[in-house]
Scaffold this motif. Structure first.
Motif, PDB file in Angstrom:
ATOM      1  N   LEU A   1      -0.426 -26.387 -10.925  1.00  0.00           N
ATOM      2  CA  LEU A   1      -1.166 -25.504 -11.819  1.00  0.00           C
ATOM      3  C   LEU A   1      -0.232 -24.738 -12.749  1.00  0.00           C
ATOM      4  CD1 LEU A   1      -3.848 -24.049  -9.382  1.00  0.00           C
ATOM      5  CD2 LEU A   1      -4.088 -25.928 -10.999  1.00  0.00           C
TER       6      LEU A   1
ATOM      7  N   PHE B   1      -7.102 -16.684  -8.018  1.00  0.00           N
ATOM      8  CA  PHE B   1      -5.960 -17.185  -7.267  1.00  0.00           C
ATOM      9  C   PHE B   1      -5.145 -16.082  -6.608  1.00  0.00           C
ATOM     10  CE2 PHE B   1      -6.827 -20.857 -10.046  1.00  0.00           C
ATOM     11  CZ  PHE B   1      -7.045 -21.782  -9.042  1.00  0.00           C
TER      12      PHE B   1
ATOM     13  N   TYR C   1       5.166 -13.169  -3.449  1.00  0.00           N
ATOM     14  CA  TYR C   1       4.226 -14.238  -3.802  1.00  0.00           C
ATOM     15  C   TYR C   1       3.517 -13.995  -5.130  1.00  0.00           C
ATOM     16  CZ  TYR C   1       0.091 -17.207  -3.736  1.00  0.00           C
ATOM     17  OH  TYR C   1      -0.892 -18.098  -4.086  1.00  0.00           O
ATOM     18  N   ASP C   2       2.991 -12.793  -5.328  1.00  0.00           N
ATOM     19  CA  ASP C   2       2.246 -12.538  -6.563  1.00  0.00           C
ATOM     20  C   ASP C   2       3.149 -12.570  -7.784  1.00  0.00           C
ATOM     21  OD1 ASP C   2      -0.448 -12.348  -5.684  1.00  0.00           O
ATOM     22  OD2 ASP C   2      -0.008 -10.398  -4.800  1.00  0.00           O
TER      23      ASP C   2
ATOM     24  N   ALA D   1       1.060 -21.673 -15.293  1.00  0.00           N
ATOM     25  CA  ALA D   1       1.074 -20.224 -15.079  1.00  0.00           C
ATOM     26  C   ALA D   1      -0.212 -19.560 -15.550  1.00  0.00           C
ATOM     27  CB  ALA D   1       2.285 -19.606 -15.779  1.00  0.00           C
TER      28      ALA D   1
ATOM     29  N   GLU E   1       4.310 -27.381  -7.904  1.00  0.00           N
ATOM     30  CA  GLU E   1       3.174 -26.523  -8.248  1.00  0.00           C
ATOM     31  C   GLU E   1       2.453 -27.125  -9.460  1.00  0.00           C
ATOM     32  OE1 GLU E   1       0.343 -24.538  -8.234  1.00  0.00           O
ATOM     33  OE2 GLU E   1       1.705 -23.540  -6.830  1.00  0.00           O
TER      34      GLU E   1
ATOM     35  N   ARG F   1       3.565 -16.132  -8.423  1.00  0.00           N
ATOM     36  CA  ARG F   1       2.319 -16.695  -8.953  1.00  0.00           C
ATOM     37  C   ARG F   1       2.197 -16.443 -10.455  1.00  0.00           C
ATOM     38  NH1 ARG F   1      -2.949 -14.669  -9.417  1.00  0.00           N
ATOM     39  NH2 ARG F   1      -2.372 -12.671  -8.459  1.00  0.00           N
ATOM     40  N   HIS F   2       2.689 -15.327 -10.909  1.00  0.00           N
ATOM     41  CA  HIS F   2       2.606 -14.975 -12.325  1.00  0.00           C
ATOM     42  C   HIS F   2       3.770 -15.511 -13.152  1.00  0.00           C
ATOM     43  CE1 HIS F   2      -0.352 -12.061 -10.795  1.00  0.00           C
ATOM     44  NE2 HIS F   2      -0.810 -12.033 -12.026  1.00  0.00           N
TER      45      HIS F   2
ATOM     46  N   ARG G   1      -2.644 -19.981 -12.770  1.00  0.00           N
ATOM     47  CA  ARG G   1      -2.243 -19.263 -11.562  1.00  0.00           C
ATOM     48  C   ARG G   1      -2.479 -17.766 -11.679  1.00  0.00           C
ATOM     49  NH1 ARG G   1       2.593 -22.174 -12.329  1.00  0.00           N
ATOM     50  NH2 ARG G   1       3.766 -20.222 -12.528  1.00  0.00           N
ATOM     51  N   ARG G   2      -2.462 -17.252 -12.910  1.00  0.00           N
ATOM     52  CA  ARG G   2      -2.636 -15.817 -13.119  1.00  0.00           C
ATOM     53  C   ARG G   2      -4.092 -15.373 -13.037  1.00  0.00           C
ATOM     54  NH1 ARG G   2       1.311 -16.451 -18.220  1.00  0.00           N
ATOM     55  NH2 ARG G   2       3.325 -16.311 -17.118  1.00  0.00           N
TER      56      ARG G   2
ATOM     57  N   LEU H   1      -2.611 -20.950  -3.486  1.00  0.00           N
ATOM     58  CA  LEU H   1      -2.004 -21.949  -4.359  1.00  0.00           C
ATOM     59  C   LEU H   1      -1.077 -22.854  -3.549  1.00  0.00           C
ATOM     60  CD1 LEU H   1      -1.062 -19.539  -7.264  1.00  0.00           C
ATOM     61  CD2 LEU H   1      -2.609 -21.501  -7.503  1.00  0.00           C
TER      62      LEU H   1
END
Length: 261
Positions: free
Chosen positions: A191, A201, A239-240, A193, A189, A243-244, A196-197, A206
């Protein structure tokens, strides 16, 4: 852009075939080299287990995909020459809007096709080939059953048959498809954090989004966006949170992916 279209219209069939093969080989080389750089640079942000050595079967599928993609490009040129596909030399806002429309339409079609490809009988027929790559690498983007390559190419040509688009938008879409496909198969990954937040996104997929699909084929069926997965309930529920998360490495296994965050 009109001059470029004029030049393309004067090419012979042999020149188009040779050019299409060289172009698609170039896309493969760019993906492998660029992806390799990203994997080395962001190896500490791995979201999938490291892949093993490239197999002979993978190499054959990659070569076939490159040749079939070249054939799709030649078919598109022939349809354009025959007056079935219409391209404009428009630039600026028109090209941007065409690119957005083309990307959204293809995203919807690819999501629908992906869901159909996961039906049991069809899955065994073709799509299972791609899902043998649980541990993706940049070249995994091209490790597809020939039927899937032709299916994507056919959908792309069908969209172009419906409406005139800017040639610049068409070129832009090829780049968009390559970038999203490559990022989704890095296994890392890139990107951070804090990026990504960002709200955008939530909707723009992502790299970890497609990696999650390789780890658990029942979720994250979209490609460029998460829109259709959220609408039809196929987005991974973790997923979210992933992502965070500051450290999304828990995506290395489906069970960890679900309990992360």
């Amino acid at each position: 852009m009109d001059d470029l279209l004029g030049w393309a219209g004067r090419l012979g069939a042999g020149e188009v075939v040779g050019g299409a093969v060289l172009f698609n080989v170039g896309l493969l080389v760019a993906a492998v080299l660029g992806g390799g750089l990203l994997v080395r640079r962001f190896g500490d942000r791995r979201v999938a287990p490291p892949p093993g050595p490239v197999t002979a079967g993978e190499a054959v599928l990659v070569a076939v995909a490159v040749l079939l993609n070249s054939g799709v490009g030649v078919a598109g040129w022939a349809l354009w020459k025959a007056g079935w596909i219409h391209l404009s030399g428009a630039l600026g806002l028109r090209a941007v809007l065409d690119l957005l429309l083309l990307t959204v339409v293809m995203d919807a079609l690819m999501y629908a096709g992906h869901r159909i490809a996961h039906r049991r009988r069809l899955y065994r027929l073709a799509h299972a080939t791609h899902h043998r790559q649980v541990e993706p690498r940049p070249a995994t983007l091209f490790v597809l059953h020939p039927l899937e390559v032709l299916g994507f190419g056919g959908a792309w040509l069908a969209v172009l048959l419906v409406r005139e688009v800017s040639a610049a938008a068409l070129g832009g879409y090829v780049l968009v498809n390559l970038v999203f496909g490559l990022l989704g198969h890095l296994g890392v990954e890139p990107l951070p954090a804090r990026v990504r937040r960002l709200g955008v996104f939530r909707w723009v997929a992502l790299p970890m989004f497609h990696v999650g699909h390789h780890l658990d084929p029942s979720v994250n069926l979209g490609f460029y966006t998460t829109v259709w997965d959220r609408l039809f309930g196929t987005v991974d529920p973790a997923y979210d949170r992933m992502r965070h998360a500051d450290h999304p490495a828990a995506a290395a296994a489906p069970d960890a992916l679900r309990s992360a965050g």
